[in-house]
Design an enzyme around this catalytic site. Structure first.
Site, PDB file in Angstrom:
ATOM      1  N   CYS A   2     -37.018  18.254  63.314  1.00  0.00           N
ATOM      2  CA  CYS A   2     -37.952  17.303  63.940  1.00  0.00           C
ATOM      3  C   CYS A   2     -37.321  15.933  64.168  1.00  0.00           C
ATOM      4  O   CYS A   2     -36.368  15.533  63.511  1.00  0.00           O
ATOM      5  CB  CYS A   2     -39.233  17.142  63.140  1.00  0.00           C
ATOM      6  SG  CYS A   2     -40.203  18.641  62.955  1.00  0.00           S
ATOM      7  N   ARG A  49     -40.660  18.551  67.776  1.00  0.00           N
ATOM      8  CA  ARG A  49     -41.030  19.380  66.636  1.00  0.00           C
ATOM      9  C   ARG A  49     -40.232  20.669  66.522  1.00  0.00           C
ATOM     10  O   ARG A  49     -40.014  21.369  67.511  1.00  0.00           O
ATOM     11  CB  ARG A  49     -42.527  19.725  66.717  1.00  0.00           C
ATOM     12  CG  ARG A  49     -43.027  20.411  65.450  1.00  0.00           C
ATOM     13  CD  ARG A  49     -44.511  20.676  65.510  1.00  0.00           C
ATOM     14  NE  ARG A  49     -44.970  21.204  64.221  1.00  0.00           N
ATOM     15  CZ  ARG A  49     -45.939  22.088  64.077  1.00  0.00           C
ATOM     16  NH1 ARG A  49     -46.574  22.546  65.137  1.00  0.00           N
ATOM     17  NH2 ARG A  49     -46.290  22.512  62.883  1.00  0.00           N
TER      18      ARG A  49
END
Length: 260
Positions: A2, A49
């Site tokens: 991330c 993400r």
């Protein structure tokens, strides 16, 4: 892995979504599964993400139900299940199974002290719309990176310096001291970076931006206990095995295959 990024306009003007979009794009290698930007008035938070927990419910940036808090979070809170139960007992309701939402509710309940309850690794950015306040935090050992720079009319932060450098106003002058540390130690020593005007938040530190003022504080310090002598060699070995076993057990909490 991330990636996180954000822009806060210190003059109260709307942030530049295009500039934040370029910062997020520079972090796409850290999070190939999804990307998002949250508009919180003078602040914009971005995220790329890598799905680990709750692939559909844990999308980021995530905003609280009342719209007051928005979080962008890189890392894992290994004790999120235990913290969720604690927060539910205090009246908090959850919409997802993600540790990101646990971070959000923990900040609602405990404020800056929420990090004292986290067992994990993290780089966190939380914007409080009501207080016009930015909270940044980095885990105890600095596993997750977090860099920032303050410009005349804005404050920007990101997981990596390369994302900051996509902003047209970011400083680009090399810092000889920081560059020497890169050549000597393979990386600069926080808060120093290889660029003048760009800093790295040190491990075990929080940063608060409020009313144009930046405050940085340490929240954790390593301390050695006096238990070793009373436990003896065998007792210390047993305790070490217990800790390693527990650490491995917590890190296996995942919705995707993990290993080492």
């Amino acid at each position: 892995m991330c990636g996180i990024a954000g822009i806060v306009q210190l003059d109260g003007a709307p942030f530049c979504r295009h500039a934040l979009g370029k910062m997020v794009a520079a972090l796409r290698h850290r999070g190939p599964d999804a990307a998002g930007i949250a508009d919180a008035g003078p602040a914009g938070l971005g995220h790329t993400r890598l799905n680990i927990l709750d692939a559909f419910g844990g999308r980021q940036p995530m905003t609280s139900r009342d719209g007051r808090l928005t979080v962008t979070f890189n890392g894992e809170i290994f004790n999120h299940i235990e913290l969720r139960k604690e927060l539910e007992a205090s009246g908090h309701g959850f919409r997802t199974r993600s540790d990101t939402e646990v971070v959000l509710h923990a900040y609602e309940e405990y404020g800056e002290q929420c990090v004292d309850r986290f067992n994990g690794q993290w780089a966190i950015g939380i914007w409080d719309r009501a207080r016009q306040r930015l909270f940044l935090s980095r885990d105890r050992l600095g596993i997750r990176p977090l860099h920032y720079t303050r410009l005349p009319s804005k404050f920007i932060f990101a997981s990596e310096v390369k994302a900051l450098l996509t902003h047209p106003e970011a400083p680009r002058e090399l810092d000889p001291r920081g560059f020497n540390q890169v050549l000597s130690f393979w990386c600069p020593y926080a808060p120093t970076t290889a660029f003048r005007g760009i800093s790295e938040l040190p491990p075990a530190h929080n940063l608060v931006l409020e009313n144009g003022q930046v405050t940085i504080s340490r929240y954790w310090q390593l301390h050695y206990s006096d238990d070793a002598e009373s436990l003896g060699l065998d007792g210390c070995a047993e305790r070490l095995l217990e800790l390693l076993t527990d650490a491995a057990r917590l890190r296996l909490r995942s919705d995707v295959p993990v290993g080492a």
